[in-house]
Design a protein around this motif. Structure first.
Motif, PDB file in Angstrom:
ATOM      1  N   GLN A 294       0.822  -1.214   0.000  1.00  0.00           N
ATOM      2  CA  GLN A 294       0.000   0.000   0.000  1.00  0.00           C
ATOM      3  C   GLN A 294       0.851   1.258   0.000  1.00  0.00           C
ATOM      4  O   GLN A 294       1.697   1.449   0.869  1.00  0.00           O
ATOM      5  N   THR A 295       0.615   2.120  -0.963  1.00  0.00           N
ATOM      6  CA  THR A 295       1.288   3.398  -1.219  1.00  0.00           C
ATOM      7  C   THR A 295       2.714   3.242  -1.743  1.00  0.00           C
ATOM      8  O   THR A 295       3.330   4.244  -2.127  1.00  0.00           O
ATOM      9  N   LEU A 296       3.275   2.023  -1.809  1.00  0.00           N
ATOM     10  CA  LEU A 296       4.656   1.823  -2.265  1.00  0.00           C
ATOM     11  C   LEU A 296       4.770   0.422  -2.864  1.00  0.00           C
ATOM     12  O   LEU A 296       5.112  -0.538  -2.172  1.00  0.00           O
ATOM     13  N   SER A 297       4.473   0.300  -4.169  1.00  0.00           N
ATOM     14  CA  SER A 297       4.439  -1.016  -4.801  1.00  0.00           C
ATOM     15  C   SER A 297       5.851  -1.539  -5.065  1.00  0.00           C
ATOM     16  O   SER A 297       6.720  -0.816  -5.553  1.00  0.00           O
ATOM     17  N   LEU A 298       6.033  -2.815  -4.768  1.00  0.00           N
ATOM     18  CA  LEU A 298       7.335  -3.464  -4.912  1.00  0.00           C
ATOM     19  C   LEU A 298       7.501  -4.050  -6.309  1.00  0.00           C
ATOM     20  O   LEU A 298       6.604  -4.746  -6.804  1.00  0.00           O
ATOM     21  N   PHE A 299       8.664  -3.775  -6.938  1.00  0.00           N
ATOM     22  CA  PHE A 299       8.989  -4.314  -8.256  1.00  0.00           C
ATOM     23  C   PHE A 299      10.407  -4.882  -8.241  1.00  0.00           C
ATOM     24  O   PHE A 299      11.314  -4.292  -7.645  1.00  0.00           O
ATOM     25  N   GLU A 300      10.569  -5.989  -8.942  1.00  0.00           N
ATOM     26  CA  GLU A 300      11.917  -6.476  -9.186  1.00  0.00           C
ATOM     27  C   GLU A 300      12.646  -5.468 -10.087  1.00  0.00           C
ATOM     28  O   GLU A 300      12.088  -4.964 -11.064  1.00  0.00           O
ATOM     29  N   ARG A 301      13.892  -5.213  -9.770  1.00  0.00           N
ATOM     30  CA  ARG A 301      14.690  -4.266 -10.561  1.00  0.00           C
ATOM     31  C   ARG A 301      14.714  -4.657 -12.030  1.00  0.00           C
ATOM     32  O   ARG A 301      14.618  -3.799 -12.912  1.00  0.00           O
ATOM     33  N   ARG A 302      14.827  -5.946 -12.310  1.00  0.00           N
ATOM     34  CA  ARG A 302      14.927  -6.401 -13.702  1.00  0.00           C
ATOM     35  C   ARG A 302      13.663  -6.058 -14.487  1.00  0.00           C
ATOM     36  O   ARG A 302      13.714  -5.813 -15.688  1.00  0.00           O
ATOM     37  N   VAL A 303      12.507  -6.037 -13.830  1.00  0.00           N
ATOM     38  CA  VAL A 303      11.265  -5.673 -14.504  1.00  0.00           C
ATOM     39  C   VAL A 303      11.275  -4.195 -14.875  1.00  0.00           C
ATOM     40  O   VAL A 303      10.903  -3.809 -15.990  1.00  0.00           O
ATOM     41  N   LEU A 304      11.709  -3.347 -13.947  1.00  0.00           N
ATOM     42  CA  LEU A 304      11.740  -1.911 -14.223  1.00  0.00           C
ATOM     43  C   LEU A 304      12.777  -1.557 -15.282  1.00  0.00           C
ATOM     44  O   LEU A 304      12.633  -0.549 -15.988  1.00  0.00           O
ATOM     45  N   LEU A 305      13.828  -2.366 -15.422  1.00  0.00           N
ATOM     46  CA  LEU A 305      14.846  -2.110 -16.431  1.00  0.00           C
ATOM     47  C   LEU A 305      14.458  -2.639 -17.805  1.00  0.00           C
ATOM     48  O   LEU A 305      15.137  -2.369 -18.803  1.00  0.00           O
ATOM     49  N   ALA A 306      13.380  -3.403 -17.878  1.00  0.00           N
ATOM     50  CA  ALA A 306      12.909  -3.936 -19.154  1.00  0.00           C
ATOM     51  C   ALA A 306      12.321  -2.802 -20.000  1.00  0.00           C
ATOM     52  O   ALA A 306      12.057  -1.703 -19.505  1.00  0.00           O
ATOM     53  N   PRO A 307      12.109  -3.041 -21.299  1.00  0.00           N
ATOM     54  CA  PRO A 307      11.492  -2.003 -22.138  1.00  0.00           C
ATOM     55  C   PRO A 307      10.158  -1.530 -21.576  1.00  0.00           C
ATOM     56  O   PRO A 307       9.418  -2.281 -20.928  1.00  0.00           O
ATOM     57  N   ALA A 308       9.839  -0.271 -21.845  1.00  0.00           N
ATOM     58  CA  ALA A 308       8.626   0.332 -21.289  1.00  0.00           C
ATOM     59  C   ALA A 308       7.369  -0.427 -21.712  1.00  0.00           C
ATOM     60  O   ALA A 308       6.404  -0.504 -20.943  1.00  0.00           O
ATOM     61  N   SER A 309       7.362  -0.989 -22.917  1.00  0.00           N
ATOM     62  CA  SER A 309       6.185  -1.713 -23.376  1.00  0.00           C
ATOM     63  C   SER A 309       5.884  -2.922 -22.505  1.00  0.00           C
ATOM     64  O   SER A 309       4.741  -3.374 -22.433  1.00  0.00           O
ATOM     65  N   PHE A 310       6.914  -3.447 -21.823  1.00  0.00           N
ATOM     66  CA  PHE A 310       6.729  -4.562 -20.887  1.00  0.00           C
ATOM     67  C   PHE A 310       6.493  -4.044 -19.471  1.00  0.00           C
ATOM     68  O   PHE A 310       5.565  -4.491 -18.787  1.00  0.00           O
ATOM     69  N   ALA A 311       7.310  -3.100 -19.025  1.00  0.00           N
ATOM     70  CA  ALA A 311       7.263  -2.654 -17.631  1.00  0.00           C
ATOM     71  C   ALA A 311       6.039  -1.804 -17.321  1.00  0.00           C
ATOM     72  O   ALA A 311       5.411  -1.951 -16.263  1.00  0.00           O
TER      73      ALA A 311
END
Length: 480
Positions: A294-311
């Motif tokens: 809540q208010t701070l969603s957790l993401f794997e770093r590798r997902v955020l580094l993927a192309p924007a169309s995926f992330a």
């Protein structure tokens, strides 16, 4: 906590421990082992209602158990001579109830507590537990997530009990305050907004955060690491803070820059963002999932580094959970499709409308083809089969794509205008509360002006995939 305060706390804990540790024979078993959830029957205790958690953690480095204090304010739903908290993976040093030492023991993932005095029905229940919180357990069990430079939390579905004593069921939402001490050079971020400035203590630097809205225990988040906090402003002046590794400040700036626009896009769909702040948290580890804490969603770093169309569509998936799952929280884990179905629906729409990927119809048709197999393997969306072992036991395609298909079918059946009105009414009526599948059916019937039980029941509870309105040519692949 200052060093002198720590000495006083240690002396108090010693006195409590001497008074409280008794043999198993002296402690009566609670009459009910859990709240009775169909999928997680052993968690929770229906005899009290938590209103607030106040959590204190002292982080002293990788691999070491954290010293912790959990304070709980609750109200007794029935007269209490004993109760339990969900807790495992830690050592309990003392328990106090309403200012007096209480007897306790750990058994089967529960902290059984016998207060010194009977608590009357409707009476306040103030509990303080001094304990450790161990981040050293199996990574796929949930709770603390170890990163190269610290820790984060992933408590879904019932893994908060691996971090702190609690009523670990989403039906018992409460407000949270966090006090976290970490060595100098670390950054700590948690749910909600900061209370005052971080302040130096003999043990490092103490950071305090507090939520403005009630929260399920599964949605708690604490990030401890060598982090950078990227700040921005969202719609209506909403404070946005994104937490990334210090070395990723520039590399992930483009992902963080998407967040205010995504919030604005979601607000155009369902109305005002429901909380006091939002942001994304990048963790440099492999969890196998992203999480709508809540208010701070957790993401794997590798997902955020993927192309924007995926992330970017995945970012919208977790963002939409702030309305569907966090603000409006399921009353029972069998209602999980209410969370994941809505998040999938908005992920599909964002991918089609903003990222110019496959159309909404194409994504729904792909999910439809797989639906018979998903129902055979894991059950219908609103009656999923019992989970297997591991943290992801109930997070299966039947509640993601299957839940998204329920909403696609409903949209087809009642039309876009009524569907959008339903979505806004849902997040308004049940804001900060719990809701059920039956509540959604009833509200959809009122908004559409017709009884939708006969239409929705086969989609939600049927073993076979119903025909899709408007698409009589759609077919499912054979069940495996």
């Amino acid at each position: 906590m200052t060093r002198s305060a720590a000495r006083r706390a240690a002396a108090t804990a010693t006195a409590f421990l001497a008074a409280a540790v008794l043999t198993a024979a002296q402690l009566p078993q609670p009459p009910q082992p859990g709240i009775g959830d169909r999928l997680y029957p052993k968690v929770g205790d229906p005899r009290y209602d938590v209103t607030a958690y106040d959590l204190t953690f002292d982080y002293r480095g990788a691999g070491r158990p954290l010293d912790a204090v959990t304070r709980i304010r609750a109200r007794a739903r029935t007269a209490l001579t004993g109760f339990h908290l969900d807790f495992t993976r830690g050592t309990v040093r003392s328990v106090g109830v309403d200012g007096a030492p209480a007897r306790f023991r750990l058994s089967g993932g529960r902290l059984l507590v016998t207060p010194a005095h009977r608590v009357p029905r409707g009476g306040p229940l103030d509990v303080i537990v001094r304990h450790t919180s161990d981040p050293g357990g199996p990574a796929d069990d949930g709770g603390w997530v170890r990163t190269p430079d610290g820790l984060a939390l992933a408590d879904q579905a019932e893994a908060a009990r691996r971090v702190f004593p609690c009523d670990d069921h989403p039906s018992d939402k409460a407000r949270f305050t966090f006090h976290v001490t970490a060595p100098r050079g670390y950054t700590v971020v948690a749910n909600g907004l900061p209370v005052g400035r971080p302040h130096a203590t003999a043990g490092g630097v103490t950071w305090t955060y507090r939520t403005a809205h009630p929260m399920a225990t599964e949605l708690a988040q604490i990030s401890i690491g060598h982090s950078a906090v990227l700040r921005a402003t969202g719609p209506e002046g909403l404070p946005v803070r994104d937490v990334v590794g210090a070395a990723d400040r520039i590399r992930l700036a483009a992902r963080a820059a998407l967040v205010p626009g995504q919030i604005a896009w979601m607000e155009r769909q369902v109305g005002r963002y429901p909380f006091e702040t939002y942001g994304i948290l990048s963790v440099d580890t492999s969890t196998g999932f992203e999480l709508e804490t809540q208010t701070l969603s957790l993401f794997e770093r590798r997902v955020l580094l993927a192309p924007a169309s995926f992330a970017a569509p995945l970012m919208v998936h977790e963002l939409s959970h702030q309305w569907f799952g966090d603000s409006v929280t399921p009353a029972d884990w069998s209602d999980l499709w209410l969370n994941e179905g809505h998040a999938t629906w908005y992920e599909w729409r964002y991918r089609a409308e903003v990222e110019h990927g496959p159309s909404l119809e194409q994504q729904a048709r792909t999910a439809y083809r797989r639906d018979a197999a998903n129902r055979a393997d894991d059950g219908p969306p609103a009656r999923p089969k019992r989970p297997g072992s591991g943290q992801l036991g109930i997070f299966r395609d039947n509640v993601y794509d299957g839940g998204g298909l329920v909403l696609y079918a409903l949209h087809q059946e009642i039309g876009d205008r009524a569907f959008r009105a339903l979505e806004r009414a849902w997040v308004t009526r049940y804001r900060d509360a719990n809701a059920t599948t039956a509540d959604l059916i009833a509200l959809a019937s009122r908004v559409s002006g017709r009884d939708l039980r006969g239409f929705l029941d086969p989609w939600l509870y049927g073993d076979r995939t119903p025909p899709m309105p408007g698409h009589p040519d759609w077919r499912t692949d054979p069940a495996r």
